[in-house]
Design an enzyme around this catalytic site. Structure first.
Site, mmCIF file in Angstrom:
data_model
loop_
_atom_site.group_PDB
_atom_site.id
_atom_site.type_symbol
_atom_site.label_atom_id
_atom_site.label_comp_id
_atom_site.label_asym_id
_atom_site.label_seq_id
_atom_site.Cartn_x
_atom_site.Cartn_y
_atom_site.Cartn_z
ATOM 1 N N GLY A 24 0.834 -1.195 0.000
ATOM 2 C CA GLY A 24 0.000 0.000 0.000
ATOM 3 C C GLY A 24 0.863 1.237 0.000
ATOM 4 O O GLY A 24 2.013 1.205 0.449
ATOM 5 N N HIS B 109 -4.620 1.573 7.433
ATOM 6 C CA HIS B 109 -3.238 2.067 7.506
ATOM 7 C C HIS B 109 -3.026 3.219 6.506
ATOM 8 O O HIS B 109 -2.490 4.265 6.859
ATOM 9 C CB HIS B 109 -2.283 0.896 7.213
ATOM 10 C CG HIS B 109 -0.830 1.273 7.160
ATOM 11 N ND1 HIS B 109 0.104 0.756 8.032
ATOM 12 C CD2 HIS B 109 -0.136 2.102 6.329
ATOM 13 C CE1 HIS B 109 1.288 1.271 7.746
ATOM 14 N NE2 HIS B 109 1.173 2.079 6.713
ATOM 15 N N GLU B 110 -3.487 3.019 5.259
ATOM 16 C CA GLU B 110 -3.264 4.046 4.226
ATOM 17 C C GLU B 110 -4.100 5.292 4.492
ATOM 18 O O GLU B 110 -3.638 6.416 4.264
ATOM 19 C CB GLU B 110 -3.551 3.491 2.828
ATOM 20 C CG GLU B 110 -2.676 2.311 2.391
ATOM 21 C CD GLU B 110 -1.197 2.502 2.658
ATOM 22 O OE1 GLU B 110 -0.704 3.644 2.610
ATOM 23 O OE2 GLU B 110 -0.518 1.498 2.954
HETATM 24 NI NI NI Z 1 2.525 3.213 5.597
#
Ligand code: NI
Length: 168
Positions: free
Chosen positions: A45, A134-135
């Site tokens: 990602g 997370h992204e």
């Molecule tokens: Ni990251």
């Protein structure tokens, strides 16, 4: 296509919240460059602020972990529902040599636009749900180091400084 430079912690740009992309802006080139950069770095990602551009754009391809999944690019993504809890070890291309155990929702529904500006909703679980959270954290200036205790974060900061000094 071009490979972009990935910013590394503690670059202050990584802490800046990114801005929404105005609808219909041409995203094709940027998204292609982000995919190329992510694949070159062997990541699953990448968020736009990681390449020094403050736009709410993320790309993901978790197929190295979940074979069935496909590459995904989202503009202005938003988490619209969360369910359950799951703890896992996360790494980050911008945070070298660190993995952090983070508790996140185990299922999320995310809405956003494709690079062609089609509005989509994605129901995700497992690694894709974790990666999306997370992204999207990156778009709000949140890094995996922010989940560490203050003491551990200071320790990591020192380690990073030493690591960079050695490379110069
Ligand atoms: Ni990251």
């Amino acid at each position: 296509m071009a490979t972009l430079t990935i910013l590394k912690y503690p670059d202050p740009f990584l802490k800046k919240p990114a801005a929404s992309v105005p609808e219909k802006e041409d995203m094709e080139g940027l998204v292609q460059d982000m995919f190329e950069t992510m694949y070159a770095a062997r990541g699953i990602g990448l968020a736009c602020p990681q390449v020094g551009i403050g736009k709410r754009v993320i790309v993901l391809d978790v197929s190295p972990v979940d074979e069935a999944s496909k590459p995904l690019a989202l503009i202005n993504p938003e988490i619209i529902s969360r369910e359950g809890k799951e703890e896992s070890e996360e790494g980050c291309l911008s945070v070298p040599e660190l993995s952090v155990k983070i508790s996140r929702a185990s299922k999320v529904t995310v809405s956003g636009y494709t690079p062609e500006w089609e509005l989509v909703q994605i129901a995700a679980e497992g690694i894709l749900a974790i990666a999306l959270q997370h992204e999207i954290d990156h778009l709000d200036g949140v890094l995996i180091v922010d989940y560490l205790s203050r003491l551990k974060r200071e320790f990591y900061k020192k380690k990073v400084k030493k690591m960079y000094a050695q490379r110069m």
